[in-house]
Design an enzyme around this catalytic site. Structure first.
Site, short mmCIF file in Angstrom:
data_model
loop_
_atom_site.label_atom_id
_atom_site.label_comp_id
_atom_site.label_asym_id
_atom_site.label_seq_id
_atom_site.Cartn_x
_atom_site.Cartn_y
_atom_site.Cartn_z
N LYS A 187 63.90 20.96 34.37
CA LYS A 187 63.48 20.23 33.57
C LYS A 187 63.40 20.63 32.41
CE LYS A 187 60.03 17.83 36.76
NZ LYS A 187 60.83 16.81 36.99
N ALA A 204 66.62 10.66 43.16
CA ALA A 204 66.37 11.70 44.16
C ALA A 204 64.62 12.14 43.92
CB ALA A 204 67.20 12.86 43.83
N LYS A 253 70.36 5.51 29.55
CA LYS A 253 69.72 6.25 30.32
C LYS A 253 68.34 6.48 29.78
CE LYS A 253 68.29 8.27 34.00
NZ LYS A 253 68.69 9.50 34.75
N ASN A 308 64.63 5.92 31.23
CA ASN A 308 63.31 7.05 31.21
C ASN A 308 62.14 6.87 30.30
OD1 ASN A 308 64.68 8.78 33.05
ND2 ASN A 308 65.94 9.81 31.55
N GLU A 344 57.76 15.68 30.35
CA GLU A 344 58.82 15.56 29.72
C GLU A 344 58.70 14.48 28.49
OE1 GLU A 344 62.72 17.27 31.85
OE2 GLU A 344 62.12 15.33 32.50
#
Length: 298
Positions: free
Chosen positions: A77, A129, A180, A184, A261
């Site tokens: 990460k 995932a 993307k 997120n 994050e």
């Protein structure tokens, strides 16, 4: 590096994303060196009705590695990049390619300070995932990466050629990366509500999500991304069509009370907006809440 089979490859960070890429490489006969914080004898990926076991071990001490790699997939990460610096120092030659499998649009800036001799390429990870309680990983969709159109990216693409992980080389990588990032960013609402993808079926959450996505889209365009007006609705529709129990990494971290994050997924929108003088009233609420959920105090 004449062929993909001859390429010495390492995975740094064998979590959900790293395990997926490791499994794709292993199935193609290109088993990578596994490097991480926790020793494991093997990695296991569940993909539909089949399972792939990647032989280990997962190495935990960079000081005991005595060989350099041609290609490294950095899958830690963004909050763990500093702690992975020892692996990069141990594994990199000046010509090593480091493919950064991290969220955000600032991979180059964040990783370059730890691997200055290497050729660093950012990637956009498009597959869901999820880590399981037993340490295995469940892949809930087709594995696909987007890479920028540059020579170093073709080293990673060649390594994954013919595997279950499809690689797209795109000339307009910034647009792919920002698209993307929008996905997120709106997933941050999942961390704040402690709810999975099913929550996007609520009309009030859908309305909030669209407004936030449109705010992020304005910033993305100011940064040069070529994204149409339809993108926010497309991203929302993807969440609404997903399995109701679909999670996301930031929600998983929130549930485990780990550092989030938040800055590279949400804070970056506010930071870049200030540069362009763009107001971000929704970000101004969401970002402090995520920061407090991650870093406290309290």
């Amino acid at each position: 590096m004449s062929t993909a089979t001859d390429t010495a490859i390492a995975i740094v960070g064998p979590g959900a994303i790293g395990t997926t890429v490791a499994a794709a490489l292993h199935e193609a006969g290109r088993t990578p060196l596994l490097c991480g914080r926790t020793h494991r004898d093997q990695l296991t990926l569940h993909d539909g009705d089949r399972s792939v076991v990647v032989p280990g071990p997962v190495h935990t001490d960079p000081g005991r590695i005595d060989r350099k790699m041609d290609l490294i997939f950095l899958a830690v990460k963004a909050t763990q990049t500093d702690s992975a610096s020892g692996w990069l120092a141990a594994l990199c030659r000046p010509d090593t390619v480091v493919c950064v499998l991290q969220n955000g649009v600032e991979q180059l800036e964040r990783v370059a300070m730890h691997a200055p001799p290497a050729r660093i390429i950012p990637a956009v990870v498009w597959f869901p995932a999820q880590a399981q309680a037993d340490g295995s990983v469940r892949l809930r969709g087709d594995a696909r990466l987007s890479l920028p159109d540059m020579p170093a990216a073709r080293v990673a693409a060649e390594a994954l050629r013919g595997t279950q992980c499809v690689v797209d080389i795109t000339e307009d990588f910034p647009s792919a990366a920002w698209r993307k990032l929008l996905q997120n960013a709106v997933a941050g609402i999942m961390a704040l509500t402690h709810r999975r993808a099913g929550m996007f079926a609520r009309p009030d959450i859908a309305q909030l999500s669209l407004a936030y996505l449109r705010e992020c889209l304005t910033v993305a365009r100011a940064e040069g991304a070529r994204l149409g007006d339809e993108v926010p609705q497309e991203i929302l529709a993807k969440f609404q069509a997903a399995a109701p129990d679909l999670s996301t990494s930031i929600l998983t971290d929130r549930e485990a009370d780990r550092q989030l994050e938040w800055d590279i997924r949400n804070g970056v929108v506010s930071r870049r907006a200030r540069v362009h003088g763009i107001p971000t009233p929704i970000s101004d609420i969401i970002v402090p809440l995520l920061a407090a959920a991650s870093d406290g105090p309290g």
